[in-house]
Design a protein around this motif. Structure first.
Motif, short mmCIF file in Angstrom:
data_model
loop_
_atom_site.label_atom_id
_atom_site.label_comp_id
_atom_site.label_asym_id
_atom_site.label_seq_id
_atom_site.Cartn_x
_atom_site.Cartn_y
_atom_site.Cartn_z
N LEU A 147 0.86 -1.19 0.00
CA LEU A 147 0.00 0.00 0.00
C LEU A 147 0.89 1.23 0.00
CD1 LEU A 147 -2.78 1.45 0.47
CD2 LEU A 147 -2.15 1.44 2.89
N GLY B 242 0.92 5.55 -0.13
CA GLY B 242 0.08 6.75 -0.04
C GLY B 242 0.46 7.62 1.14
N CYS C 66 -0.12 8.57 4.60
CA CYS C 66 -0.70 7.79 5.70
C CYS C 66 -0.32 8.35 7.06
CB CYS C 66 -0.20 6.35 5.66
SG CYS C 66 -0.61 5.46 4.15
N ARG D 83 -11.16 -1.53 3.91
CA ARG D 83 -11.04 -0.61 2.78
C ARG D 83 -12.31 0.20 2.58
NH1 ARG D 83 -8.84 -4.54 -1.84
NH2 ARG D 83 -8.55 -2.64 -3.03
N GLY E 114 -11.50 4.77 2.93
CA GLY E 114 -10.10 4.95 2.57
C GLY E 114 -9.40 3.62 2.73
N PHE E 115 -8.44 3.55 3.63
CA PHE E 115 -7.79 2.28 3.89
C PHE E 115 -7.22 2.32 5.29
CE2 PHE E 115 -4.59 -0.89 4.13
CZ PHE E 115 -4.95 -1.89 3.23
N ALA F 89 -4.85 5.52 5.63
CA ALA F 89 -4.45 6.25 4.42
C ALA F 89 -5.38 7.44 4.21
CB ALA F 89 -4.51 5.32 3.21
N ARG G 74 -4.56 7.68 -1.25
CA ARG G 74 -3.96 6.41 -1.66
C ARG G 74 -3.33 6.51 -3.05
NH1 ARG G 74 -7.92 1.40 -1.57
NH2 ARG G 74 -7.75 1.58 -3.82
N ASP G 75 -2.03 6.19 -3.14
CA ASP G 75 -1.36 6.19 -4.45
C ASP G 75 -1.45 4.83 -5.13
OD1 ASP G 75 -0.52 8.84 -4.21
OD2 ASP G 75 1.17 8.23 -2.96
N PHE H 151 -2.44 0.32 -4.42
CA PHE H 151 -2.64 -0.83 -3.57
C PHE H 151 -2.59 -2.06 -4.46
CE2 PHE H 151 -5.50 -4.00 -1.62
CZ PHE H 151 -4.77 -4.23 -0.47
#
Ligand SMILES: [Zn+2]
Ligand SMILES: [Zn+2]
Ligand SMILES: [Zn+2]
Ligand SMILES: [Zn+2]
Length: 258
Positions: A9, A11, A13, A63, A66-67, A82, A85-86, A88
């Protein structure tokens, strides 16, 4: 079939770790979750993660919003959320090991870690830790490399036990070769597999005498009557607890030890 996946993952965070104390980080980080539940949170530099938990007892992720990810191990917790998010993804993963040949089934690389496995198709073969994987291929047309294993003699057998059995080779060489050393037992030692290969009394369970087959080659006889083995750490009796091993040593051998 490689079914182990590593989760990645990336991003912006927030990461919160709680153990004896609490720490909070925020940054554009990349988090790895390994199949053994090891969690590593990496930022921009250095080899060391900003936060990590090795072999967590549990890792749960959500999820929906977001995450978020929560990893727990004993009293330690690692939480990650996150904000942006860039990426996953899941990727297949295997143990990495020394290359030892090519898989005859799929052409992938065979590597040795704890055993030998194919990086391509995931086929795996159990290999004793003391075995050497050789360059030559099996005599049959299975195409696998062979391994050299010392169990009283040096045996060269196929990596695949179903193709060529190490147990059968050792049994053929040493089954009933030595007498049970128990004073009141007239049994012979059989070559058996109980976990590892052992030389165990044929009168089991009446007689529970048994010795793990050493990783070495028979080079003589101990004063106790059992064989001695030349191993990587010197000569020893089949019975690791035997103290009579030195009785037969000549003056010269004793002198050369000084
Ligand atoms: Zn393969
Ligand atoms: Zn073979
Ligand atoms: Zn016995
Ligand atoms: Zn002995």
């Amino acid at each position: 079939m490689i079914d182990d996946a590593i989760r990645v993952l990336a991003g912006d965070c927030t990461v919160i770790t709680e153990a004896d104390d609490r720490a909070e980080y925020r940054g554009r980080v990349t988090t790895l979750v390994k199949p053994d539940n090891t969690v590593l949170v990496h930022d921009a530099d250095g080899y060391q993660p900003v936060a990590w938990l090795t072999r967590a007892d549990s890792v749960s992720s959500d999820r929906a919003d977001g995450f978020t990810l929560v990893a727990k191990k004993g009293t330690r917790t690692l939480r990650l959320a996150a904000h942006d998010r860039d990426g996953f993804a899941h990727y297949p993963t295997s143990a990495a090991g020394t290359p030892v040949g090519e898989c005859p089934d799929c052409g992938g690389a065979l590597v040795r870690s704890s055993g030998v496995h194919c990086v391509g198709c995931g086929d795996s073969y159990g290999v004793p830790t003391d075995a050497t994987v050789r360059d030559d291929q099996c005599h049959c047309d299975c195409g696998l490399p062979r391994m050299r294993v010392e169990r009283g003699l040096a045996f060269n057998v196929c990596l695949d036990r179903d193709c060529e059995s190490l147990d059968a080779a050792v049994r053929e060489a040493f089954d009933r070769e030595w007498d049970c050393p128990e004073p009141n037992c007239d049994g012979a030692l059989r070559v058996l597999r109980r976990g590892g290969l052992i030389a165990g009394c044929e009168h089991y369970p009446d007689c529970d005498t048994g010795f793990a087959m050493p990783a070495g080659v028979v080079n003589g006889e101990c004063a106790c009557g059992l064989p001695t083995f030349e191993t990587g750490t010197g000569t020893r009796c089949l019975d690791t607890a035997c103290e009579r091993i030195l009785e037969g040593a000549s003056e010269a051998d004793a002198a050369s030890d000084d």
